[in-house]
Enzyme design. Structure first.
Site, mmCIF file in Angstrom:
data_model
loop_
_atom_site.group_PDB
_atom_site.id
_atom_site.type_symbol
_atom_site.label_atom_id
_atom_site.label_comp_id
_atom_site.label_asym_id
_atom_site.label_seq_id
_atom_site.Cartn_x
_atom_site.Cartn_y
_atom_site.Cartn_z
ATOM 1 N N LEU A 5 -17.409 -19.674 -41.377
ATOM 2 C CA LEU A 5 -16.518 -18.771 -42.092
ATOM 3 C C LEU A 5 -17.414 -17.895 -42.950
ATOM 4 C CD1 LEU A 5 -13.373 -20.756 -43.370
ATOM 5 C CD2 LEU A 5 -13.466 -19.022 -41.589
ATOM 6 N N ASP A 6 -17.174 -16.591 -42.950
ATOM 7 C CA ASP A 6 -18.013 -15.686 -43.702
ATOM 8 C C ASP A 6 -17.980 -16.001 -45.200
ATOM 9 O OD1 ASP A 6 -18.522 -14.286 -41.335
ATOM 10 O OD2 ASP A 6 -16.732 -13.043 -41.604
ATOM 11 N N TYR A 7 -18.978 -15.523 -45.893
ATOM 12 C CA TYR A 7 -19.104 -15.685 -47.346
ATOM 13 C C TYR A 7 -17.829 -15.230 -48.055
ATOM 14 C CZ TYR A 7 -21.238 -15.095 -52.003
ATOM 15 O OH TYR A 7 -21.542 -15.156 -53.336
#
Length: 247
Positions: free
Chosen positions: A103-105
């Site tokens: 999951l992206d930042y």
């Protein structure tokens, strides 16, 4: 019995098979004291002494966690920039676990963590078609033509994505909340799909793996998964055999 090293490493919970292949190439794996860099190399998990980063691998109790990842955490096990990692949130888990996918930042929501490399591979690999559900808030309203494009697939990097399931959850004057269900895992895929149709993402949250929903799990919290939970990911039937965990 001799098996490929990446399979042994994955089963021992070091990482997924794909990541284990990279570890082998990097010279971080040794068999009976000899560093092995060939991805196709084999070993016997019972007879041979296999080490990762100079430490013997061991068969740990398998563990499966569902985390509600907050924005501002990375899903890698190390970060050169020193940003907070999702594993920093696991305060009472002695086993070394890794995130299943990413999951992206700046994305929040459901994230699985485990030391079971085989299960991780089955969830990540698109051939097993495990759905992931996302809720995205975007500016403006999505015209029927834009929704149709998402359902047919968006061209990214010269390849068309698999058709997405699309549902409008809420509409306001200047923004829309839309649910997308996909089974691929290309980097920043949902963001790129929506940007491609002229609706860049404002907020993004993953809400489910298959039928396993995030529910009311608070942000930053996690829970251990049961056999019943794991079956929900795979629509009721787990496509491989592993040690039974509590129901």
């Amino acid at each position: 019995m001799a098996e490929r090293l990446q399979k042994i490493l994955a089963r021992a919970g070091v990482s997924s098979r794909r990541t284990a292949e990279e570890y082998i190439r990097q010279g971080r794996v040794a068999v009976n004291g000899r560093v092995v860099c060939e991805v196709g190399a084999k070993a016997d998990a019972v007879m041979d002494r296999i080490t990762f980063d100079n430490k013997p691998i061991a068969s740990e109790e398998k563990i499966y966690l569902l985390l509600n990842k907050p924005v501002g955490y990375v899903t890698t096990l190390s970060d050169p920039q020193g940003r907070p990692k999702v594993t920093d949130l696991l305060v009472d888990i002695p086993q070394r676990v890794f995130p299943v996918g990413r999951l992206d930042y700046d994305t929040e929501g459901a994230l699985l963590l485990t030391n079971d490399g085989e299960l991780g591979n089955r969830i990540i690999h698109p051939s097993y078609e495990v759905n992931k559900t996302y809720e995205a808030t975007v500016p403006g309203r999505l015209a029927e033509e834009k929704i149709r494009l998402l359902k047919e697939g968006i061209l990214l990097d010269g390849h068309r994505t698999w058709p997405a399931q699309v549902k409008i959850l809420a509409e306001k004057k200047n923004e829309t909340t839309v649910e997308l269900i996909i089974h691929e895992g290309k980097k920043r895929q949902v963001r790129r799909m929506l940007a491609a149709i002229g609706h860049p993402v404002k907020t993004l949250k993953r809400t489910a793996y298959g039928g396993l929903k995030l529910g009311k799990l608070p942000s930053g919290s996690y829970r251990r998964l049961t056999m019943k939970d794991l079956k929900k990911i795979f629509s009721g039937k787990i496509p491989f055999t592993f040690k039974k965990i509590p129901d």
